[in-house]
Design an enzyme around this catalytic site. Structure first.
Site, PDB file in Angstrom:
ATOM      1  N   LYS A   1       0.845  -1.212   0.000  1.00  0.00           N
ATOM      2  CA  LYS A   1       0.000   0.000   0.000  1.00  0.00           C
ATOM      3  C   LYS A   1       0.876   1.257   0.000  1.00  0.00           C
ATOM      4  CE  LYS A   1      -2.012  -1.023   3.940  1.00  0.00           C
ATOM      5  NZ  LYS A   1      -1.396  -2.322   4.254  1.00  0.00           N
TER       6      LYS A   1
ATOM      7  N   ARG B   1     -10.174   1.497   8.000  1.00  0.00           N
ATOM      8  CA  ARG B   1      -9.762   0.140   8.325  1.00  0.00           C
ATOM      9  C   ARG B   1     -10.871  -0.661   8.986  1.00  0.00           C
ATOM     10  NH1 ARG B   1      -3.853   0.632   8.523  1.00  0.00           N
ATOM     11  NH2 ARG B   1      -2.999  -1.376   9.043  1.00  0.00           N
TER      12      ARG B   1
HETATM   13  P1  AP5 Z   1       4.837  -1.547   2.001  1.00  0.00           P
HETATM   14  O1  AP5 Z   1       4.535  -0.719   0.807  1.00  0.00           O
HETATM   15  O2  AP5 Z   1       5.519  -0.909   3.155  1.00  0.00           O
HETATM   16  O3  AP5 Z   1       3.522  -2.323   2.475  1.00  0.00           O
HETATM   17  P2  AP5 Z   1       2.226  -1.812   3.259  1.00  0.00           P
HETATM   18  O4  AP5 Z   1       1.058  -2.478   2.625  1.00  0.00           O
HETATM   19  O5  AP5 Z   1       2.221  -0.341   3.357  1.00  0.00           O
HETATM   20  O6  AP5 Z   1       2.503  -2.510   4.660  1.00  0.00           O
HETATM   21  P3  AP5 Z   1       2.330  -1.949   6.153  1.00  0.00           P
HETATM   22  O7  AP5 Z   1       3.097  -2.903   7.030  1.00  0.00           O
HETATM   23  O8  AP5 Z   1       2.677  -0.507   6.236  1.00  0.00           O
HETATM   24  O9  AP5 Z   1       0.799  -2.122   6.360  1.00  0.00           O
HETATM   25  P4  AP5 Z   1      -0.004  -2.117   7.650  1.00  0.00           P
HETATM   26  O10 AP5 Z   1      -1.372  -1.879   7.154  1.00  0.00           O
HETATM   27  O11 AP5 Z   1       0.169  -3.330   8.462  1.00  0.00           O
HETATM   28  O12 AP5 Z   1       0.668  -0.949   8.529  1.00  0.00           O
HETATM   29  P5  AP5 Z   1       0.270   0.573   8.806  1.00  0.00           P
HETATM   30  O13 AP5 Z   1       1.512   1.352   8.915  1.00  0.00           O
HETATM   31  O14 AP5 Z   1      -0.790   1.025   7.895  1.00  0.00           O
HETATM   32  O15 AP5 Z   1       5.710  -2.799   1.479  1.00  0.00           O
HETATM   33  C1  AP5 Z   1       6.226  -3.747   2.389  1.00  0.00           C
HETATM   34  C2  AP5 Z   1       7.607  -4.222   1.914  1.00  0.00           C
HETATM   35  O16 AP5 Z   1       7.450  -4.908   0.677  1.00  0.00           O
HETATM   36  C3  AP5 Z   1       8.608  -3.084   1.627  1.00  0.00           C
HETATM   37  O17 AP5 Z   1       9.890  -3.527   1.954  1.00  0.00           O
HETATM   38  C4  AP5 Z   1       8.512  -2.876   0.110  1.00  0.00           C
HETATM   39  O18 AP5 Z   1       9.715  -2.408  -0.440  1.00  0.00           O
HETATM   40  C5  AP5 Z   1       8.189  -4.284  -0.368  1.00  0.00           C
HETATM   41  N1  AP5 Z   1       7.328  -4.347  -1.555  1.00  0.00           N
HETATM   42  C6  AP5 Z   1       6.253  -3.581  -1.836  1.00  0.00           C
HETATM   43  N2  AP5 Z   1       5.687  -3.979  -2.995  1.00  0.00           N
HETATM   44  C7  AP5 Z   1       6.429  -5.021  -3.425  1.00  0.00           C
HETATM   45  C8  AP5 Z   1       6.348  -5.875  -4.573  1.00  0.00           C
HETATM   46  N3  AP5 Z   1       5.391  -5.741  -5.500  1.00  0.00           N
HETATM   47  N4  AP5 Z   1       7.269  -6.858  -4.699  1.00  0.00           N
HETATM   48  C9  AP5 Z   1       8.240  -7.029  -3.774  1.00  0.00           C
HETATM   49  N5  AP5 Z   1       8.375  -6.253  -2.677  1.00  0.00           N
HETATM   50  C10 AP5 Z   1       7.469  -5.260  -2.507  1.00  0.00           C
HETATM   51  O19 AP5 Z   1      -0.382   0.472  10.261  1.00  0.00           O
HETATM   52  C11 AP5 Z   1       0.398   0.092  11.374  1.00  0.00           C
HETATM   53  C12 AP5 Z   1      -0.473   0.035  12.613  1.00  0.00           C
HETATM   54  O20 AP5 Z   1      -0.983   1.362  12.902  1.00  0.00           O
HETATM   55  C13 AP5 Z   1      -1.719  -0.845  12.517  1.00  0.00           C
HETATM   56  O21 AP5 Z   1      -1.435  -2.204  12.792  1.00  0.00           O
HETATM   57  C14 AP5 Z   1      -2.621  -0.191  13.589  1.00  0.00           C
HETATM   58  O22 AP5 Z   1      -2.223  -0.571  14.884  1.00  0.00           O
HETATM   59  C15 AP5 Z   1      -2.319   1.298  13.423  1.00  0.00           C
HETATM   60  N6  AP5 Z   1      -3.228   1.943  12.450  1.00  0.00           N
HETATM   61  C16 AP5 Z   1      -2.888   2.491  11.245  1.00  0.00           C
HETATM   62  N7  AP5 Z   1      -3.979   2.974  10.618  1.00  0.00           N
HETATM   63  C17 AP5 Z   1      -5.034   2.720  11.434  1.00  0.00           C
HETATM   64  C18 AP5 Z   1      -6.431   2.941  11.328  1.00  0.00           C
HETATM   65  N8  AP5 Z   1      -6.966   3.538  10.240  1.00  0.00           N
HETATM   66  N9  AP5 Z   1      -7.217   2.529  12.352  1.00  0.00           N
HETATM   67  C19 AP5 Z   1      -6.706   1.951  13.454  1.00  0.00           C
HETATM   68  N10 AP5 Z   1      -5.381   1.690  13.616  1.00  0.00           N
HETATM   69  C20 AP5 Z   1      -4.554   2.067  12.602  1.00  0.00           C
HETATM   70 MG    MG Z   2       2.407   1.047   4.951  1.00  0.00          MG
END
Ligand code: AP5
Ligand code: MG
Length: 230
Positions: free
Chosen positions: A30, A105
């Site tokens: 994402k 979410r």
């Molecule tokens: P990346 O692009 O970083 O993936 P992502 O989908 O953004 O993964 P996240 O871990 O950020 O998602 P998440 O939803 O768990 O965390 P968030 O920060 O939103 O890619 C991942 C890796 O893969 C990178 O190394 C990249 O280079 C590689 N990659 C990407 N595409 C690739 C491809 N095609 N091929 C190979 N490699 C690739 O949330 C964290 C926490 O915050 C949540 O758990 C929750 O506690 C809280 N939170 C956030 N938003 C909310 C909300 N709206 N409500 C409540 N709690 C929330």
């Molecule tokens: Mg992310």
């Protein structure tokens, strides 16, 4: 190379889609895709995860509340998230558009976003749901490093790092997120399946859903998203 992909879809401009949501399980890409779309089409990008991590870094009262929740893989409360987004989406820089990554979410957050958009007399243009399997995303996340300074996402197995531990873009410190341990990633997946996946039907019923496979190279996924948007 990625530029040539965008050129193939030259009919798309920031005016075609002004308000996008990137939805999907942890590690599916994402943030990677949202950052590229934001840069290419000059639309502001918000990752609620990044907003919360910055609050933790600043040791604000929100950060202190959110830290243990995030590190256990659970979601921060809908009230808190809606409050953050309500304030953010009223600011001037997002009047003409935004890309949301990690929000909404839950169904309550999606309904809250609908209300915010209604009050601001605007609407979403599309919701891109990236799809993939748990094992692939665990591998991706294990090799992810984020820049403390500019937020760029790096994969130490894909990107060639110019200087050990430093961001290729700004030279800032690369770090691994505290919630990126395999057991916490699995917990985040469960939370995603229980609380976030229902949004797929929510947005399908509103004819906003574009389902795209997140499996493949970064360029292949970008290409598939552009194809769907076109
Ligand atoms: P990346 O692009 O970083 O993936 P992502 O989908 O953004 O993964 P996240 O871990 O950020 O998602 P998440 O939803 O768990 O965390 P968030 O920060 O939103 O890619 C991942 C890796 O893969 C990178 O190394 C990249 O280079 C590689 N990659 C990407 N595409 C690739 C491809 N095609 N091929 C190979 N490699 C690739 O949330 C964290 C926490 O915050 C949540 O758990 C929750 O506690 C809280 N939170 C956030 N938003 C909310 C909300 N709206 N409500 C409540 N709690 C929330
Ligand atoms: Mg992310």
């Amino acid at each position: 190379m990625v530029d040539s992909i965008y050129r193939r879809y030259s009919s798309l401009t920031s005016k075609t889609f002004m308000r996008l949501v990137f939805l999907g399980p942890p590690g599916i890409g994402k943030g990677t895709q949202a950052k590229m779309f934001s840069k290419k089409f000059d639309i502001p990008h918000f990752s609620t995860g990044d907003i919360l991590r910055s609050e933790i870094e600043q040791k604000s009262s929100l950060g202190l509340k959110a830290e243990s929740i995030i590190n256990s893989g659970h979601l921060v409360s809908d009230d808190i998230m809606l409050n953050i987004m309500e304030k953010r989406l009223q600011q001037d820089d997002v009047k003409t558009g935004y890309i949301l990554d990690g929000f909404p979410r839950t169904i309550l957050q999606a309904e809250g976003l609908d209300k915010i958009n209604k009050r601001l007399q605007q609407r979403l243009d599309a919701v891109i749901a990236l799809d993939g399997d748990e094992e692939t995303t665990i591998k991706r996340i294990s090799s992810r490093r984020s820049c403390r300074n500019c937020g760029a996402i790096t994969n130490i197995h894909i990107d060639s790092i110019k200087e050990e531990g430093k961001c290729n873009h700004c030279g800032g410190e690369l770090y691994q997120r505290d919630d990126d341990k395999p057991e916490i990633i699995r917990k985040r997946w469960l939370v995603y399946q229980n609380q976030t996946e229902p949004l797929i039907n929510y947005y399908r019923n509103k004819s906003l859903l574009l389902k795209v496979s997140g499996i493949g190279t970064i360029k292949e996924v970008t290409n598939s998203i552009l194809l769907e948007l076109e």
